[in-house]
Design an enzyme around this catalytic site. Structure first.
Site, PDB file in Angstrom:
ATOM      1  N   GLU A 276       0.854  -1.104   0.097  1.00  0.00           N
ATOM      2  CA  GLU A 276      -0.084   0.072   0.131  1.00  0.00           C
ATOM      3  C   GLU A 276       0.711   1.503  -0.024  1.00  0.00           C
ATOM      4  OE1 GLU A 276      -3.201   0.173  -0.400  1.00  0.00           O
ATOM      5  OE2 GLU A 276      -2.964  -1.875  -0.667  1.00  0.00           O
ATOM      6  N   TRP A 279       1.267   1.954  -3.564  1.00  0.00           N
ATOM      7  CA  TRP A 279       0.472   2.477  -4.352  1.00  0.00           C
ATOM      8  C   TRP A 279       0.458   3.707  -4.099  1.00  0.00           C
ATOM      9  CZ3 TRP A 279      -2.676   1.193  -8.086  1.00  0.00           C
ATOM     10  CH2 TRP A 279      -2.935  -0.146  -8.322  1.00  0.00           C
ATOM     11  N   TRP A 307     -21.702  10.549 -20.405  1.00  0.00           N
ATOM     12  CA  TRP A 307     -22.133  10.760 -18.844  1.00  0.00           C
ATOM     13  C   TRP A 307     -23.654  11.003 -18.662  1.00  0.00           C
ATOM     14  CZ3 TRP A 307     -18.732   8.480 -15.828  1.00  0.00           C
ATOM     15  CH2 TRP A 307     -17.594   8.717 -16.105  1.00  0.00           C
ATOM     16  N   ASN A 344     -11.129   2.005   2.762  1.00  0.00           N
ATOM     17  CA  ASN A 344     -10.866   1.707   1.519  1.00  0.00           C
ATOM     18  C   ASN A 344     -11.544   1.111   0.664  1.00  0.00           C
ATOM     19  OD1 ASN A 344      -8.819   2.539  -0.582  1.00  0.00           O
ATOM     20  ND2 ASN A 344      -8.591   0.287  -0.776  1.00  0.00           N
ATOM     21  N   TRP A 362     -16.372  11.120 -12.871  1.00  0.00           N
ATOM     22  CA  TRP A 362     -15.496  10.917 -11.703  1.00  0.00           C
ATOM     23  C   TRP A 362     -15.027  12.085 -10.988  1.00  0.00           C
ATOM     24  CZ3 TRP A 362     -10.646  12.471 -12.062  1.00  0.00           C
ATOM     25  CH2 TRP A 362     -10.073  12.763 -13.263  1.00  0.00           C
ATOM     26  N   TRP A 385      -9.660   7.747  -8.042  1.00  0.00           N
ATOM     27  CA  TRP A 385     -10.992   7.849  -9.032  1.00  0.00           C
ATOM     28  C   TRP A 385     -10.861   7.466 -10.380  1.00  0.00           C
ATOM     29  CZ3 TRP A 385     -15.882   8.477  -7.726  1.00  0.00           C
ATOM     30  CH2 TRP A 385     -16.096   8.999  -6.394  1.00  0.00           C
TER      31      TRP A 385
END
Length: 481
Positions: A276, A279, A307, A344, A362, A385
């Site tokens: 993590e 990331w 959208w 998360n 988003w 996102w």
């Protein structure tokens, strides 16, 4: 004449493992710790309300820690270059140190400041203090930035042994006669209307609390992280993201704390947690190399994704308020509003629901998270996102659409998380806690629940909205990447 060095604090609000601080100590007789508040320099991503709340507490703790070592934090407000020029002139400071930031706006600002002050004869030194590796240090065999996490992290893994740390100094040089500054309260970082009771009850900003939280996690929860990290109904994650964002705890210090317990950070059981950190590193790598992705998709096909055009405002508001009629989604959004944080796993579910079931851009979700998260970090927010929307680096395929009912039944099997944040559902049996619209009338009556009254009916049909999202994707699927 004594040499005075300015230490410009930004998002590195700590004394431990602070390379800019150590750069100053090797270069000065007098030290001037400085914080400049000018959030508009970070536009269009000016820090949100929850971030400002955390910043106040973190600065207060930093000021305390500096006083305990014989120093003092100068707090000011105004254009950074003008402020630094004025303070350098007033104190005779000829040296300035800071730790680097990688957001597009702060990079541009820092370049401008560095060039102007160097031209004025001031020594300006920037340091790597926010990441394990500088974003330009990790590159593929062809010299290009990485866009796939697994390959990026394998490359980082070969260099983790290079990550050294610097201890906090026991004492600090005296400050020069201080120019006038501001009291912390004058920055007005805390809300005038007291909506922050949940934050106050949950969080303690500052370096000392960050280190204590890290030690508690590593000694009590880290060994079970792989099994527990996806369970929002349990305490299985570290909740260190705010501390890492504000620099109360450096990623190198956290890695060092890991290796003090587990010698090899790439081995079980600690590898999933260290991953993590990877990331987070990947997020900063991507933002540095692709700064446009804060607002535009990395995969250009998604700029043409159709959208939703009707009823978008009503649906967005229902999502923001935790009133979608989908229990796991609503629980996550209410947790976010109350605590300034969200688990998360639930972040992925609510993001999938917004971008795919509601088919809303988003960017709207990224902006809401930016204002409501205490750990709002531009790199992590952008990566998360775009991953959820299917349009970023190493993104989840667009056709991967989280089913919030199945996610709830798998990761909140008894409904404890939902019952905490949606107490109106508290009397529903486990069988219907994640799908109250399927409960028979007698079950709803016994639970004291009327859909559309005590709890909303679903604002979209999960299956129909999934099909509409896939149909929208088909319209861009064959476009060139």
């Amino acid at each position: 004449m004594p040499n005075t060095a300015i230490l410009w604090f930004r998002r590195d609000l700590r004394l431990d493992d602070n390379p800019a601080l150590h750069g100053c100590l090797s270069d000065c007789d007098h030290l001037l710790p400085l914080y400049i508040h000018e959030p508009e320099e970070e536009a269009p991503w000016v820090p949100g309300a929850a971030s400002r709340w955390w910043l106040h507490g973190s600065l207060a703790q930093l000021a305390h820690d500096l006083r305990s070592r014989g120093s003092q934090l100068l707090v000011t407000r105004g254009d950074s270059l003008d402020t630094l020029t004025r303070i350098a002139s007033a104190t005779g400071a000829r040296t300035l140190h800071w730790n680097r930031l990688y957001d597009p706006a702060t990079r541009e600002r820092d370049t401008r400041v560095k060039q102007a002050l160097r031209a004025a004869g001031i020594k300006v030194v920037s340091h790597p203090g926010s990441v394990l590796f500088e974003p330009w240090e990790i590159a593929s065999g062809s010299g290009e930035p990485y866009r796939v996490f697994s390959a990026f992290w394998r490359r980082c893994g070969t260099r983790l042994g290079e990550c050294t740390t610097l201890d906090a100094p026991v004492s600090l040089p005296p400050a020069p006669p201080l120019v006038s500054g501001l009291a912390l309260d004058e920055l007005m970082l805390r809300p005038r209307i007291p909506w922050d009771s949940g934050l106050q009850a949950t969080w303690t900003p500052g370096e000392a609390a960050a280190h204590a939280r890290a030690r508690t996690f590593l000694h009590t929860h880290a060994a079970d992280y792989r099994q527990q990290r996806d369970r929002p109904d349990r305490t299985g994650t570290s909740a260190l993201s705010p501390a890492l964002h504000f620099g109360e705890l450096s990623p190198r210090r956290l890695l060092r704390m890991v290796t003090e317990i587990w010698e090899d950070p790439s081995a079980e059981p600690i590898e999933p947690f260290v991953r993590e950190l990877g990331w987070r590193e990947f997020a900063h790598h991507l933002l540095y190399h692709y700064p446009h992705t804060t607002d535009a998709p990395l995969d250009p096909r998604f700029a043409a994704l159709p959208w939703r055009e009707t009823d978008a405002e009503r649906l967005l508001e229902a999502w923001q308020r935790g009133a979608t009629g989908i229990p796991l989604v609503d629980a996550g959004m209410r947790e976010l509003w109350e605590l300034g944080w969200m688990h998360n796993r639930t972040r992925m579910v609510v993001a999938s629901f917004l971008t795919k079931n509601l088919r809303l851009p988003w960017q709207l979700g990224a902006r809401w998270f930016w204002d409501t998260l205490v750990d709002a970090d531009l790199a992590a927010n952008t990566l998360g996102w775009q991953w959820s929307a299917g349009c970023g680096a190493d993104a989840a395929p667009y056709f991967r659409i989280f089913n919030p009912v199945l996610q709830g039944e798998r990761f909140d099997p008894r409904g404890d998380y939902v019952r905490r944040w949606c107490p109106e559902l508290g009397r529903l049996p486990v069988k219907f806690i994640h799908r109250p619209w399927m409960a028979p009338p007698a079950v709803l009556d016994h639970a004291g629940l009327r859909l559309g009254r005590e709890y909303p009916a679903p604002i979209v049909d999960l299956q129909d909205s999934r099909a509409a999202a896939l149909a929208a994707y088909e319209t861009i699927k064959g476009r060139a990447r």
